[in-house]
Design an enzyme around this catalytic site. Structure first.
Site, PDB file in Angstrom:
ATOM      1  N   GLU A  47      11.394  15.874  13.726  1.00  0.00           N
ATOM      2  CA  GLU A  47      11.635  15.693  12.288  1.00  0.00           C
ATOM      3  C   GLU A  47      10.681  16.630  11.533  1.00  0.00           C
ATOM      4  OE1 GLU A  47      10.194  12.176  10.242  1.00  0.00           O
ATOM      5  OE2 GLU A  47      12.094  12.007   9.183  1.00  0.00           O
ATOM      6  N   CYS A 106      14.152  10.873   4.776  1.00  0.00           N
ATOM      7  CA  CYS A 106      14.347  10.343   6.130  1.00  0.00           C
ATOM      8  C   CYS A 106      15.783  10.598   6.584  1.00  0.00           C
ATOM      9  CB  CYS A 106      14.013   8.863   6.165  1.00  0.00           C
ATOM     10  SG  CYS A 106      14.885   7.901   4.920  1.00  0.00           S
ATOM     11  N   GLU A 162      11.057   1.093   9.294  1.00  0.00           N
ATOM     12  CA  GLU A 162      12.011   2.095   8.799  1.00  0.00           C
ATOM     13  C   GLU A 162      11.359   3.447   9.046  1.00  0.00           C
ATOM     14  OE1 GLU A 162      14.949   1.475   7.634  1.00  0.00           O
ATOM     15  OE2 GLU A 162      14.781  -0.682   7.395  1.00  0.00           O
ATOM     16  N   LYS A 180       0.842  -1.202   0.000  1.00  0.00           N
ATOM     17  CA  LYS A 180       0.000   0.000   0.000  1.00  0.00           C
ATOM     18  C   LYS A 180       0.874   1.248   0.000  1.00  0.00           C
ATOM     19  CE  LYS A 180      -1.820   2.476   3.268  1.00  0.00           C
ATOM     20  NZ  LYS A 180      -1.757   3.803   2.652  1.00  0.00           N
TER      21      LYS A 180
HETATM   22  P1  NAD Z   1       3.274   8.280   7.548  1.00  0.00           P
HETATM   23  O1  NAD Z   1       3.783   7.547   8.723  1.00  0.00           O
HETATM   24  O2  NAD Z   1       2.257   9.343   7.761  1.00  0.00           O
HETATM   25  O3  NAD Z   1       2.627   7.261   6.489  1.00  0.00           O
HETATM   26  C1  NAD Z   1       3.352   6.180   5.975  1.00  0.00           C
HETATM   27  C2  NAD Z   1       2.385   5.150   5.415  1.00  0.00           C
HETATM   28  O4  NAD Z   1       1.615   4.594   6.478  1.00  0.00           O
HETATM   29  C3  NAD Z   1       1.359   5.700   4.420  1.00  0.00           C
HETATM   30  O5  NAD Z   1       1.155   4.752   3.391  1.00  0.00           O
HETATM   31  C4  NAD Z   1       0.105   5.861   5.269  1.00  0.00           C
HETATM   32  O6  NAD Z   1      -1.078   5.826   4.507  1.00  0.00           O
HETATM   33  C5  NAD Z   1       0.228   4.659   6.179  1.00  0.00           C
HETATM   34  N1  NAD Z   1      -0.465   4.764   7.473  1.00  0.00           N
HETATM   35  C6  NAD Z   1      -0.878   5.873   8.124  1.00  0.00           C
HETATM   36  N2  NAD Z   1      -1.414   5.533   9.323  1.00  0.00           N
HETATM   37  C7  NAD Z   1      -1.322   4.187   9.417  1.00  0.00           C
HETATM   38  C8  NAD Z   1      -1.669   3.241  10.447  1.00  0.00           C
HETATM   39  N3  NAD Z   1      -2.236   3.620  11.603  1.00  0.00           N
HETATM   40  N4  NAD Z   1      -1.419   1.929  10.230  1.00  0.00           N
HETATM   41  C9  NAD Z   1      -0.814   1.528   9.077  1.00  0.00           C
HETATM   42  N5  NAD Z   1      -0.467   2.370   8.083  1.00  0.00           N
HETATM   43  C10 NAD Z   1      -0.706   3.690   8.261  1.00  0.00           C
HETATM   44  O7  NAD Z   1       4.562   8.849   6.794  1.00  0.00           O
HETATM   45  P2  NAD Z   1       4.618   9.805   5.506  1.00  0.00           P
HETATM   46  O8  NAD Z   1       4.200  11.174   5.921  1.00  0.00           O
HETATM   47  O9  NAD Z   1       3.948   9.150   4.359  1.00  0.00           O
HETATM   48  O10 NAD Z   1       6.198   9.778   5.192  1.00  0.00           O
HETATM   49  C11 NAD Z   1       7.130  10.521   5.864  1.00  0.00           C
HETATM   50  C12 NAD Z   1       7.825   9.725   6.954  1.00  0.00           C
HETATM   51  O11 NAD Z   1       8.429   8.548   6.412  1.00  0.00           O
HETATM   52  C13 NAD Z   1       8.963  10.496   7.595  1.00  0.00           C
HETATM   53  O12 NAD Z   1       8.886  10.350   8.989  1.00  0.00           O
HETATM   54  C14 NAD Z   1      10.214   9.838   7.032  1.00  0.00           C
HETATM   55  O13 NAD Z   1      11.349   9.965   7.837  1.00  0.00           O
HETATM   56  C15 NAD Z   1       9.754   8.420   6.923  1.00  0.00           C
HETATM   57  N6  NAD Z   1      10.614   7.667   5.986  1.00  0.00           N
HETATM   58  C16 NAD Z   1      11.515   6.768   6.497  1.00  0.00           C
HETATM   59  C17 NAD Z   1      12.370   6.083   5.645  1.00  0.00           C
HETATM   60  C18 NAD Z   1      13.369   5.091   6.185  1.00  0.00           C
HETATM   61  O14 NAD Z   1      13.867   4.286   5.411  1.00  0.00           O
HETATM   62  N7  NAD Z   1      13.695   5.111   7.462  1.00  0.00           N
HETATM   63  C19 NAD Z   1      12.305   6.303   4.277  1.00  0.00           C
HETATM   64  C20 NAD Z   1      11.385   7.230   3.779  1.00  0.00           C
HETATM   65  C21 NAD Z   1      10.540   7.913   4.658  1.00  0.00           C
END
Ligand code: NAD
Length: 498
Positions: A390, A291, A257, A182
């Site tokens: 962040e 990230c 991650e 997803k």
């Molecule tokens: P997010 O946590 O808001 O969402 C990530 C994903 O989770 C989306 O697909 C979202 O629809 C889904 N989601 C939301 N709530 C959920 C729940 N309760 N249960 C399951 N899935 C859920 O993150 P974002 O705003 O899309 O992305 C930014 C974040 O991602 C930043 O914190 C960034 O650091 C992190 N990130 C980490 C890495 C890594 O490799 N460590 C890489 C890229 C991004």
């Protein structure tokens, strides 16, 4: 959410090996942050579609041929997907650019090739990797083998949709799992084109299911499903906590991650040009929505003033504009909503007493776009929220230090532990510092060197588990020991004990 009324490109779900609209027939808009226009419509999966995707993967795993196939045969599908990515590179790069606001130069030269290379790397891994060891302690032969975990749910964020998809799908599929992926509704068009390419690659029914959904509950439904064995999640630390709680029900295997607040340590004996370039890239590439963004810049006091002046001058010179222009160096943020969150952090930074050295404003480019100037704060203390939270945008916090010990202390003084950078010509010093930094990756005199062979992941609240490399592949496997007494009928110590 609305019924399809316009003629923009439509994207479907990938379910049971074929593309299909959501059962409800609903779509949601994909918005281009460069101009606020709707450029595509995405099928909007409801709860029932989510359940169907998981059940398809369950059936594919329990009754399909995929888990039993040899690795080389599964690898051929990955190679096929990689070549389809390369054949459709332009369309993928355009969609990645339109959905994320990442510059077209970035999506063309980084995102698309990196995604293809990940499929190629895993597709070519030798099949003997799943048979770890064989020990013959006569008459018992012990084999230890790695097997797929089962049904894997992969959830990814919006900042690197194509690369995150490749980093999860390639190892999970190679290991023999069946997957439901997803993407984030904020940016998913490129992933849904990849879904179409995966369907063309002819993966057996149920092996791969990719669903777009505007509903925040979709991720929770996937993680909570009793039919799921493993969750591979990339996203924010806050959502990661929620995912971990949900995954505990049913004791699902989990990798996380998560976010970062990475320190970029610049010593006075660095190559200043290289360090300036690294500092600039690490916070302003993809508009800081990374990230591993080097969002805390620590500069040795002897060069602090000169370094900051030069950095500010270069940040102010970045060409800001629509992401689809090859000349643009700095595009919009992913959405106006996200820009507003970043603007609130900027306000908070000012209230906390940090000083804006540059940026902080919405540039006059297109009021419907999500633009924001590259922003640098000085007079930052590491206790301020802008230095601890962040921000996930183009906002840099600069702090001076006087000794390596002090730099290491500031660098480690965060709940995150994803990455760090060290800039010095003294490689012995760099190595000593790198060893004391509590994070999963340290880049010395470079930034953003990701290699398919090398595991990537976090310490502390940046998560656990690794992507890429053999370690990343093994995350998607579980280990089985088979001990066989080779004498006819079995005559080992245990069978003759009583
Ligand atoms: P997010 O946590 O808001 O969402 C990530 C994903 O989770 C989306 O697909 C979202 O629809 C889904 N989601 C939301 N709530 C959920 C729940 N309760 N249960 C399951 N899935 C859920 O993150 P974002 O705003 O899309 O992305 C930014 C974040 O991602 C930043 O914190 C960034 O650091 C992190 N990130 C980490 C890495 C890594 O490799 N460590 C890489 C890229 C991004």
């Amino acid at each position: 959410m609305n019924k399809m009324t316009t003629t923009v490109q439509q994207f479907y779900l990938l379910m049971e090996g074929k593309l299909s609209p959501a059962l409800s027939g609903k779509y949601f808009d994909a918005i281009n942050p460069s101009n606020g226009e709707v450029f595509a419509q995405m099928a909007d999966a409801d709860s029932i579609d989510v359940q169907m995707a998981v059940s398809a993967a369950r059936l594919g795993f329990d009754h399909g041929r995929w888990p039993q196939m040899g690795m080389a045969e599964r690898g051929e599908f990955l190679i096929k997907i990689a070549s389809l990515i390369r054949e459709n590179a332009k369309e993928l790069a355009d969609l990645e650019c339109a959905s994320t606001g990442k510059t077209i130069k970035h999506t063309t030269f980084i995102d698309v090739p990196t995604a293809a290379e990940a499929f190629e790397y895993f597709g070519h891994l030798p099949g003997n990797l799943v048979h770890e060891t064989v020990r013959h302690s006569a008459p018992v032969l012990s084999t230890v083998q790695r097997e797929p975990v089962g049904v894997v749910v992969a959830i990814i964020p919006w900042n690197y949709p194509l690369i995150m998809t490749a980093w999860k799908l390639a190892p999970a599929l190679l290991a023999g799992n069946c997957v439901v992926l997803k993407p984030s509704p904020t940016a998913c068009a490129s992933v849904m084109l990849l879904a179409k390419l995966a369907a063309q690659a002819g993966l057996p029914k149920g092996v791969l299911n990719i669903i777009s959904s505007s509903r925040p509950e979709a991720g929770q439904e996937l993680v909570s499903s009793p039919e799921v064995d493993m969750v591979s999640f990339t996203g924010s630390t806050k959502t990661g906590e929620a995912v971990m709680a949900l995954a505990s029900k049913g004791i699902k295997k989990l990798t996380l991650e998560l976010g970062g607040k990475s320190p970029n340590i610049v010593f006075a004996d660095c190559d200043m040009e290289a360090a300036l370039g690294g500092a600039l890239s690490s916070i302003f590439m993809n508009q800081g929505q990374m990230c591993t963004a080097g969002s805390r810049l620590l500069v040795e006091d002897k060069i602090y003033q000169e370094f900051v002046e030069k950095l500010v001058a270069r940040a102010q010179n970045l060409k800001i504009g629509p992401a689809d222009n090859f000349e643009t160096e700095f595009g919009p943020l992913v959405s106006i909503e996200h820009r507003n969150i970043v603007l609130k952090f900027i306000e908070k930074g000012k209230q906390e007493g940090a000083k804006l050295a540059c940026g902080g404003n919405v540039p006059n480019i297109n009021p419907k776009g999500a633009y924001l100037e590259p922003t640098i704060f000085t007079h930052v203390r590491n206790t301020m929220s802008i230095a601890q939270e962040e921000i996930f945008g183009p906002v840099l916090c600069v702090m001076p230090f006087t000794s390596a010990d002090e730099a290491i202390h500031i660098a480690n003084d965060t709940k995150y532990g994803l990455a760090a950078m060290v800039w010095t010509k003294d490689l012995e010093k760099a190595n000593k510092v790198a060893r004391r930094l509590r994070c999963g990756t340290v880049w010395v005199n470079t930034y953003g060197a990701f290699l398919n062979e090398v595991p990537f992941g976090g310490y502390k609240q940046s998560g656990f588990g690794r992507e890429l490399g053999l370690t990343g592949f093994w995350e998607y496997t579980q280990i089985k020991h088979i001990a066989t007494d080779q004498t006819p009928g079995g005559k080992s110590l245990v069978t003759s004990w009583f």
